[in-house]
Design a protein around this motif. Structure first.
Motif, PDB file in Angstrom:
ATOM      1  N   GLU A 126      -3.553 -27.009  10.912  1.00 30.22           N
ATOM      2  CA  GLU A 126      -2.833 -27.468  12.103  1.00 30.22           C
ATOM      3  C   GLU A 126      -1.443 -27.983  11.728  1.00 30.22           C
ATOM      4  OE1 GLU A 126      -6.006 -28.133  11.508  1.00 30.22           O
ATOM      5  OE2 GLU A 126      -6.996 -27.196  13.228  1.00 30.22           O
TER       6      GLU A 126
ATOM      7  N   ALA B 186       0.811 -25.096  10.884  1.00 30.87           N
ATOM      8  CA  ALA B 186       1.255 -24.417  12.101  1.00 30.87           C
ATOM      9  C   ALA B 186       2.384 -25.215  12.759  1.00 30.87           C
ATOM     10  CB  ALA B 186       0.089 -24.240  13.074  1.00 30.87           C
ATOM     11  N   GLU B 187       2.228 -26.534  12.779  1.00 28.12           N
ATOM     12  CA  GLU B 187       3.255 -27.401  13.364  1.00 28.12           C
ATOM     13  C   GLU B 187       4.575 -27.245  12.602  1.00 28.12           C
ATOM     14  OE1 GLU B 187       3.079 -29.530  16.022  1.00 28.12           O
ATOM     15  OE2 GLU B 187       5.037 -30.488  15.694  1.00 28.12           O
TER      16      GLU B 187
ATOM     17  N   TYR C  35       5.731 -23.142  12.919  1.00 28.17           N
ATOM     18  CA  TYR C  35       5.939 -22.398  14.170  1.00 28.17           C
ATOM     19  C   TYR C  35       6.287 -23.250  15.382  1.00 28.17           C
ATOM     20  CZ  TYR C  35       3.322 -19.180  11.227  1.00 28.17           C
ATOM     21  OH  TYR C  35       2.911 -18.416  10.192  1.00 28.17           O
ATOM     22  N   VAL C  36       5.811 -24.476  15.411  1.00 28.12           N
ATOM     23  CA  VAL C  36       6.017 -25.269  16.630  1.00 28.12           C
ATOM     24  C   VAL C  36       7.416 -25.888  16.601  1.00 28.12           C
ATOM     25  CG1 VAL C  36       5.196 -27.225  17.981  1.00 28.12           C
ATOM     26  CG2 VAL C  36       3.569 -25.718  16.852  1.00 28.12           C
ATOM     27  N   ARG C  37       8.139 -25.719  17.711  1.00 23.02           N
ATOM     28  CA  ARG C  37       9.501 -26.238  17.790  1.00 23.02           C
ATOM     29  C   ARG C  37       9.643 -27.048  19.070  1.00 23.02           C
ATOM     30  NH1 ARG C  37       9.015 -25.272  13.396  1.00 23.02           N
ATOM     31  NH2 ARG C  37      10.122 -23.822  12.022  1.00 23.02           N
ATOM     32  N   SER C  38      10.588 -28.006  19.048  1.00 19.34           N
ATOM     33  CA  SER C  38      10.710 -28.866  20.229  1.00 19.34           C
ATOM     34  C   SER C  38      11.300 -28.088  21.408  1.00 19.34           C
ATOM     35  CB  SER C  38      11.560 -30.091  19.916  1.00 19.34           C
ATOM     36  OG  SER C  38      12.862 -29.704  19.579  1.00 19.34           O
ATOM     37  N   ASN C  39      12.154 -27.094  21.133  1.00 20.12           N
ATOM     38  CA  ASN C  39      12.696 -26.230  22.197  1.00 20.12           C
ATOM     39  C   ASN C  39      13.227 -27.063  23.369  1.00 20.12           C
ATOM     40  OD1 ASN C  39      13.333 -23.727  23.298  1.00 20.12           O
ATOM     41  ND2 ASN C  39      11.352 -23.463  24.285  1.00 20.12           N
TER      42      ASN C  39
END
Lengths: 99, 417
Positions: A38, A41-42, A45-49
């Motif tokens: 997890e 992945a953060e 791939y995870v972005r604040s956008n």
């Protein structure tokens, strides 16, 4: 086309000289062996956008070649500030979603 | 409201077309619904339609902060195809393509779906190899896609210049005959009208400000600029604004929003019989029924919600089109515009449940969501209704970013955005 001020060259130059490098201040985990899927992945791939002020990295590719950071409002594409590596100018980021 | 037919057309001709009724109601939001869909684009309206049609009776509302179809649905280049490389995406897009085929009669609304063929040009040995891999992969799934020699390509699309001494010679092409274009506004309007007839409340100028969760962590209501609306099931179909909506529920998702531009030329007589895409020179072009050439450009390099992109991006698209078709050099461009596209790292959508119970998401269609509109709505409606992913949607779960089971169309894109 954006007009971008390189904090090293201290000049405003057209966007064509620059390369966007994604969201800024995302640190690679210091101890990769203990990082969960997890968390990877953060990180990967995870972005604040953000819709609004957005901290991002740019590179003055066809100028001094250096990486720097910026805060830009993604609603208007206006740069609020550009700053050098290692700096972190405080800016009251107005989150549209308070949570 | 009566069906559209030749008879009603003749009746309204007698009254000079002044007495056509409104195509859908403009109801005030009720205090609660069974399902609330956030986003009144093609995908959101299709979701509401299939929910009402296949999974009813349900009290359904579509909340749209602007006007329906005013976002990416009204801003794309209307290309429809299903020749994707990976099985999961080819099946999903082909599900949509099959629904496109009968959509006009299904909705009793002419969406002007025109399966005129989508042709992808190969300019190098690498293009040839990649396209043939695509073609074989598609054929194994029973999806039509075929290889054309330069002469066959020219026969199908006579404006192609197949001189092998050009800077980018056409060495062949992949053709999907069932692909084509549709009228984008009609898709939003057709779904809106059909959903409205099934009792769906379409509420425009209604912006979601917050998502309220109960003590159990499940969604309970949305706060909007037109008041609080209770619902235990919420489907977010907000394209470029999905990160903002998810943020209201305390979620961060693997998505970034980029500007994507398109242009249309002045209308000319029919010259372009199909859709032509070229990855190498980065151009995709078709001719609308009005006669305008519809040209797609690239995404800008930076995250933005501005719905405008750099002029150099649009002019690059025109350079590419002129490289392919020098005869268009003196054609004037009538309009250009930008949309905001929600892009994932593997360029595949995210469809399914979220870690918040009752909150569902359908996003990440990136630069190519229009073609999927009917299929996307169909599988997302089933996912919401059954509280578990439709089998075609299952591979597109949010969890793939943790498990690593990507559907990597990024490397397989027809045009590299």
């Amino acid at each position: 086309m954006l007009l971008i001020t390189c904090p090293y060259c201290e000049e405003s130059r057209p966007e064509l000289e620059f390369h966007y490098e994604g969201e800024a201040h995302i640190a690679r985990p210091l101890n990769p062996t203990t990082v969960s899927d997890e968390e990877w992945a953060e990180f990967l791939y995870v972005r604040s956008n953000s819709r609004g002020p957005h901290r991002e990295r740019w590179r003055h590719l066809h100028g001094c070649g250096r990486f720097f950071n910026a805060i830009r409002d993604t609603r208007t594409d206006k740069f609020i500030i550009t700053y050098r590596q290692g700096e972190f100018p405080e800016h009251e980021i107005v989150e549209e979603t308070p949570k | 409201m009566s069906d559209f037919s030749l008879l009603t057309l003749l009746q309204h001709t007698l009254s000079n077309h002044r007495k056509w009724p409104k195509q859908w109601r403009s109801p005030a939001p009720k205090a609660s619904y069974d399902v609330v869909i956030i986003g009144g684009g093609g995908h959101g309206l299709a979701t509401a339609y299939y929910l009402a049609k296949n999974h009813g009776p349900l009290r359904i509302a579509v909340l749209e902060k602007g006007w329906i179809g005013g976002g990416n649905t009204g801003r794309n280049t209307t290309i429809i195809r299903s020749n994707y490389l990976w099985e999961a995406s080819a099946n999903l897009y082909d599900h949509a393509l099959k629904l496109w085929a009968n959509l006009s009669s299904e909705l009793n609304y002419n969406v002007m779906f025109s399966p005129r063929g989508v042709m992808m040009l190969a300019h190098s040995i690498h293009d040839e190899q990649i396209f043939n891999r695509h073609i074989r992969a598609n054929q194994l799934l029973g999806i039509d896609n075929e290889w054309l020699t330069p002469q066959e390509a020219k026969q199908f699309c006579p404006v192609l210049d197949i001189d092998q001494n050009r800077r980018y010679p056409i060495r062949g092409a992949a053709l999907q005959r069932r692909g084509g274009v549709a009228r984008h506004d009609a898709v939003a309007w057709g779904y809106a009208r059909a959903a409205d007839r099934l009792g769906v409340d379409i509420i425009q100028n209604c912006e979601v400000i917050d998502i309220e969760k109960g003590t159990d962590g499940a969604v309970r209501a949305v706060e909007t600029n037109r008041g609080r609306i209770e619902s235990e099931r919420i489907g977010a179909v907000a394209a470029g604004n999905t990160s903002v909506i998810m943020g209201m529920a305390g979620l961060r998702i693997p998505l970034e929003t980029y500007p994507l531009q398109a242009l249309v030329s002045e209308p000319v007589k029919p010259i372009f019989p199909c859709v032509v895409m070229s990855n190498t020179v980065h151009a995709y072009i078709s001719q609308s029924s009005k006669g305008e050439l519809v040209i797609g450009a690239s995404t800008d390099q930076y995250v933005s919600y501005s719905q405008t992109g750099g002029l150099h991006i649009a002019s690059h698209a025109l350079e590419a089109v002129n490289e392919m078709f020098p005869m268009f050099r003196r054609l004037r461009m009538l309009r250009s515009w930008g949309g905001r596209v929600d892009v994932t790292v593997d360029r595949s959508p995210i469809i399914g449940k979220t870690p918040v119970p009752g909150l569902f998401v359908n996003c990440g269609w990136g630069t190519g969501g229009f073609k999927a509109t009917p299929g996307s709505g169909h599988v997302f409606a089933a996912t919401i209704a059954n509280d578990e992913p439709h089998h075609l949607a299952a591979p597109f779960a949010l969890s793939r970013f943790v498990s690593g089971a990507f559907i990597d169309e990024a490397a397989a894109a027809a045009v590299s955005h």
